[in-house]
Design a protein around this motif. Structure first.
Motif, PDB file in Angstrom:
ATOM      1  N   ILE A 125       0.858  -1.189   0.000  1.00  0.00           N
ATOM      2  CA  ILE A 125       0.000   0.000   0.000  1.00  0.00           C
ATOM      3  C   ILE A 125       0.891   1.237   0.000  1.00  0.00           C
ATOM      4  CG2 ILE A 125      -1.916   1.155   1.179  1.00  0.00           C
ATOM      5  CD1 ILE A 125      -2.048  -1.615   2.834  1.00  0.00           C
ATOM      6  N   ALA A 126       0.572   2.204  -0.843  1.00  0.00           N
ATOM      7  CA  ALA A 126       1.441   3.371  -0.961  1.00  0.00           C
ATOM      8  C   ALA A 126       0.658   4.565  -1.503  1.00  0.00           C
ATOM      9  CB  ALA A 126       2.619   3.051  -1.875  1.00  0.00           C
ATOM     10  N   PRO A 127       1.245   5.769  -1.402  1.00  0.00           N
ATOM     11  CA  PRO A 127       0.618   6.938  -2.035  1.00  0.00           C
ATOM     12  C   PRO A 127       0.475   6.711  -3.536  1.00  0.00           C
ATOM     13  CG  PRO A 127       2.406   7.597  -0.562  1.00  0.00           C
ATOM     14  CD  PRO A 127       2.483   6.114  -0.681  1.00  0.00           C
ATOM     15  N   ASP A 128      -0.530   7.328  -4.129  1.00  0.00           N
ATOM     16  CA  ASP A 128      -0.858   7.025  -5.521  1.00  0.00           C
ATOM     17  C   ASP A 128       0.209   7.458  -6.516  1.00  0.00           C
ATOM     18  OD1 ASP A 128      -1.239   9.720  -5.259  1.00  0.00           O
ATOM     19  OD2 ASP A 128      -3.166   9.777  -6.311  1.00  0.00           O
ATOM     20  N   TYR A 129       1.139   8.338  -6.096  1.00  0.00           N
ATOM     21  CA  TYR A 129       2.180   8.774  -7.027  1.00  0.00           C
ATOM     22  C   TYR A 129       3.327   7.776  -7.121  1.00  0.00           C
ATOM     23  CZ  TYR A 129       4.296  10.352  -2.609  1.00  0.00           C
ATOM     24  OH  TYR A 129       4.790  10.414  -1.325  1.00  0.00           O
ATOM     25  N   ARG A 130       3.348   6.789  -6.255  1.00  0.00           N
ATOM     26  CA  ARG A 130       4.446   5.819  -6.256  1.00  0.00           C
ATOM     27  C   ARG A 130       4.160   4.699  -7.241  1.00  0.00           C
ATOM     28  NH1 ARG A 130       7.607   3.471  -0.967  1.00  0.00           N
ATOM     29  NH2 ARG A 130       8.706   1.745  -1.962  1.00  0.00           N
ATOM     30  N   ASP A 131       5.136   4.383  -8.067  1.00  0.00           N
ATOM     31  CA  ASP A 131       5.004   3.304  -9.039  1.00  0.00           C
ATOM     32  C   ASP A 131       5.210   1.967  -8.325  1.00  0.00           C
ATOM     33  OD1 ASP A 131       4.942   1.605 -11.181  1.00  0.00           O
ATOM     34  OD2 ASP A 131       6.782   2.364 -12.127  1.00  0.00           O
ATOM     35  N   LEU A 132       4.189   1.106  -8.373  1.00  0.00           N
ATOM     36  CA  LEU A 132       4.250  -0.161  -7.649  1.00  0.00           C
ATOM     37  C   LEU A 132       4.554  -1.356  -8.547  1.00  0.00           C
ATOM     38  CD1 LEU A 132       1.175   0.267  -5.243  1.00  0.00           C
ATOM     39  CD2 LEU A 132       3.548   0.997  -4.930  1.00  0.00           C
ATOM     40  N   ALA A 133       4.872  -1.097  -9.786  1.00  0.00           N
ATOM     41  CA  ALA A 133       5.032  -2.186 -10.750  1.00  0.00           C
ATOM     42  C   ALA A 133       6.157  -3.153 -10.382  1.00  0.00           C
ATOM     43  CB  ALA A 133       5.273  -1.616 -12.143  1.00  0.00           C
ATOM     44  N   ASN A 134       7.212  -2.647  -9.774  1.00  0.00           N
ATOM     45  CA  ASN A 134       8.371  -3.498  -9.509  1.00  0.00           C
ATOM     46  C   ASN A 134       8.706  -3.608  -8.027  1.00  0.00           C
ATOM     47  OD1 ASN A 134       9.013  -4.014 -12.346  1.00  0.00           O
ATOM     48  ND2 ASN A 134       9.606  -1.846 -12.422  1.00  0.00           N
ATOM     49  N   GLU A 135       7.708  -3.439  -7.179  1.00  0.00           N
ATOM     50  CA  GLU A 135       7.958  -3.539  -5.745  1.00  0.00           C
ATOM     51  C   GLU A 135       8.293  -4.982  -5.344  1.00  0.00           C
ATOM     52  OE1 GLU A 135       8.382  -1.353  -3.544  1.00  0.00           O
ATOM     53  OE2 GLU A 135       7.640   0.459  -4.549  1.00  0.00           O
ATOM     54  N   ASP A 136       9.233  -5.109  -4.425  1.00  0.00           N
ATOM     55  CA  ASP A 136       9.599  -6.412  -3.880  1.00  0.00           C
ATOM     56  C   ASP A 136       8.555  -6.797  -2.841  1.00  0.00           C
ATOM     57  OD1 ASP A 136      10.715  -8.676  -2.822  1.00  0.00           O
ATOM     58  OD2 ASP A 136      12.565  -7.715  -2.121  1.00  0.00           O
ATOM     59  N   MET A 137       7.846  -7.886  -3.081  1.00  0.00           N
ATOM     60  CA  MET A 137       6.770  -8.305  -2.190  1.00  0.00           C
ATOM     61  C   MET A 137       7.255  -9.216  -1.062  1.00  0.00           C
ATOM     62  SD  MET A 137       4.233  -6.638  -3.421  1.00  0.00           S
ATOM     63  CE  MET A 137       2.679  -7.331  -2.819  1.00  0.00           C
ATOM     64  N   GLY A 138       8.558  -9.426  -0.976  1.00  0.00           N
ATOM     65  CA  GLY A 138       9.132 -10.114   0.172  1.00  0.00           C
ATOM     66  C   GLY A 138       8.665 -11.544   0.368  1.00  0.00           C
ATOM     67  N   MET A 139       8.760 -12.353  -0.677  1.00  0.00           N
ATOM     68  CA  MET A 139       8.310 -13.743  -0.590  1.00  0.00           C
ATOM     69  C   MET A 139       9.384 -14.700  -1.101  1.00  0.00           C
ATOM     70  SD  MET A 139       4.319 -13.466  -1.821  1.00  0.00           S
ATOM     71  CE  MET A 139       4.697 -12.522  -3.301  1.00  0.00           C
ATOM     72  N   LYS A 140       9.424 -15.881  -0.511  1.00  0.00           N
ATOM     73  CA  LYS A 140      10.295 -16.952  -0.952  1.00  0.00           C
ATOM     74  C   LYS A 140       9.472 -18.237  -1.080  1.00  0.00           C
ATOM     75  CE  LYS A 140      14.530 -15.155  -0.990  1.00  0.00           C
ATOM     76  NZ  LYS A 140      15.416 -15.174  -2.187  1.00  0.00           N
ATOM     77  N   VAL A 141      10.006 -19.177  -1.837  1.00  0.00           N
ATOM     78  CA  VAL A 141       9.398 -20.501  -1.933  1.00  0.00           C
ATOM     79  C   VAL A 141      10.189 -21.452  -1.054  1.00  0.00           C
ATOM     80  CG1 VAL A 141       8.848 -22.445  -3.444  1.00  0.00           C
ATOM     81  CG2 VAL A 141       8.568 -20.092  -4.274  1.00  0.00           C
ATOM     82  N   LEU A 142       9.517 -22.061  -0.091  1.00  0.00           N
ATOM     83  CA  LEU A 142      10.137 -23.081   0.744  1.00  0.00           C
ATOM     84  C   LEU A 142       9.836 -24.436   0.103  1.00  0.00           C
ATOM     85  CD1 LEU A 142      11.617 -23.717   3.472  1.00  0.00           C
ATOM     86  CD2 LEU A 142       9.331 -24.135   4.423  1.00  0.00           C
ATOM     87  N   SER A 143      10.867 -25.048  -0.465  1.00  0.00           N
ATOM     88  CA  SER A 143      10.709 -26.361  -1.101  1.00  0.00           C
ATOM     89  C   SER A 143      10.989 -27.439  -0.063  1.00  0.00           C
ATOM     90  CB  SER A 143      11.680 -26.481  -2.276  1.00  0.00           C
ATOM     91  OG  SER A 143      11.644 -27.789  -2.819  1.00  0.00           O
ATOM     92  N   ILE A 144      10.055 -28.366   0.090  1.00  0.00           N
ATOM     93  CA  ILE A 144      10.177 -29.437   1.078  1.00  0.00           C
ATOM     94  C   ILE A 144      10.192 -30.774   0.353  1.00  0.00           C
ATOM     95  CG2 ILE A 144       9.179 -30.472   3.161  1.00  0.00           C
ATOM     96  CD1 ILE A 144       7.660 -27.826   3.579  1.00  0.00           C
ATOM     97  N   THR A 145      11.259 -31.555   0.548  1.00  0.00           N
ATOM     98  CA  THR A 145      11.383 -32.855  -0.106  1.00  0.00           C
ATOM     99  C   THR A 145      11.864 -33.893   0.905  1.00  0.00           C
ATOM    100  OG1 THR A 145      13.655 -32.349  -0.785  1.00  0.00           O
ATOM    101  CG2 THR A 145      11.902 -31.840  -2.362  1.00  0.00           C
ATOM    102  N   SER A 146      11.842 -35.156   0.476  1.00  0.00           N
ATOM    103  CA  SER A 146      12.300 -36.237   1.341  1.00  0.00           C
ATOM    104  C   SER A 146      12.524 -37.488   0.505  1.00  0.00           C
ATOM    105  CB  SER A 146      11.272 -36.531   2.443  1.00  0.00           C
ATOM    106  OG  SER A 146      11.656 -37.651   3.221  1.00  0.00           O
ATOM    107  N   SER A 147      13.408 -38.338   0.990  1.00  0.00           N
ATOM    108  CA  SER A 147      13.617 -39.635   0.339  1.00  0.00           C
ATOM    109  C   SER A 147      12.697 -40.702   0.921  1.00  0.00           C
ATOM    110  CB  SER A 147      15.087 -40.071   0.510  1.00  0.00           C
ATOM    111  OG  SER A 147      15.432 -40.149   1.883  1.00  0.00           O
ATOM    112  N   ASP A 148      11.952 -40.360   1.942  1.00  0.00           N
ATOM    113  CA  ASP A 148      11.018 -41.284   2.592  1.00  0.00           C
ATOM    114  C   ASP A 148       9.815 -41.523   1.677  1.00  0.00           C
ATOM    115  OD1 ASP A 148       9.088 -42.555   4.265  1.00  0.00           O
ATOM    116  OD2 ASP A 148      10.024 -41.671   6.038  1.00  0.00           O
TER     117      ASP A 148
END
Length: 260
Positions: A75-98
């Motif tokens: 969320i930001a003032p309307d004059y700020r360009d939000l097209a390339n904002e970093d949304m602060g997310m990662k993918v946690l990949s969970i695997t196992s040999s079981d």
């Protein structure tokens, strides 16, 4: 807070409404930007409705893929360009040999992550895959999860942090069933969907443990319609897929899909 804002929302939502309105006011009056935690669809609706009240504020939403259920908002003032904002997310990949990895379900992964003391608001969508799981998580807790998540429901697992462009999305699977009901009441359809008596399903509804389209619903007689998503704590979640015509005995034909 203007009293009329509350008129549109359930009393249990007022704390979130207050916080969301504060974000909007701070963006409009004090030029502050805010990256939220993950929001469910109802919270997103509330925030969007408040942003729309402020002509000098705008927001973008992302959950890692276009059809994400849970999203973060910037969320930001309307004059700020939000097209390339970093949304602060990662993918946690969970695997196992079981070999038992394939038996794990969405709730198993969720329970193990929350069991590490993580708040639900820090976790986005969880995608159960054939070879494990991809969970979208807030970047600020991603390293902690990577270091500490070693077991999911007695299955030893390995984790890896990936960028969002490596996210694998699992298709939504629904266990469909066709029922006939005397009316489109919430309690009637829910009792058939969860295969328990209407008397028993009324208890959690009146206790505030039911949500229709992510909004708390305490009235068992509330009519449902095609497309509605219903969740009841302790029972699960289903969607009203189709509403057909009446049977010869005057009952409604309804097709529902229970989430796996």
């Amino acid at each position: 807070m203007k009293p009329d804002i509350y008129d549109h929302f359930h009393r249990d939502e007022r704390d979130f409404v207050d916080r969301a309105w504060e974000w909007v006011v701070n963006a409009g009056q004090y030029h502050e930007a805010k990256l939220t935690d993950f929001l469910d669809p109802r919270q997103r609706f509330i925030l969007e409705s408040l942003v729309n009240r402020a002509p000098d504020v705008h927001a973008v939403y992302s959950g890692g893929h276009p059809d994400a259920e849970r999203v973060r908002a910037f969320i930001a003032p309307d004059y700020r360009d939000l097209a390339n904002e970093d949304m602060g997310m990662k993918v946690l990949s969970i695997t196992s040999s079981d070999q038992k990895l394939g038996e794990l379900e969405h709730g198993d992964y969720m329970g193990s992550i929350l069991g590490l003391g993580i708040k639900r608001s820090k976790i986005g969508d969880i995608h159960v895959l054939e070879n494990g799981c991809h969970a979208v998580v807030s970047e600020d807790i991603s390293a902690y999860l990577h270091l500490n998540l070693s077991q999911v429901h007695r299955v030893h697992v390995m984790t890896e942090l990936l960028p969002l462009d490596k996210l694998q999305v699992s298709p939504v699977t629904l266990d469909t069933m066709e029922i006939t009901v005397s009316s489109m009441r919430l309690d009637g359809i829910a009792s058939d969907a969860f295969r328990i008596s209407r008397a028993k399903i009324v208890v959690p509804i009146k206790a505030g443990r039911c949500r229709v389209n992510w909004k708390v619903e305490e009235d068992p007689s509330t009519p449902l319609k095609e497309g509605d998503v219903i969740s009841i704590q302790g029972f699960g979640r289903f969607k009203v897929l189709e509403t057909g015509g009446l049977t010869k005995k005057g009952r409604y034909r309804v097709k529902v899909g229970k989430y796996a």
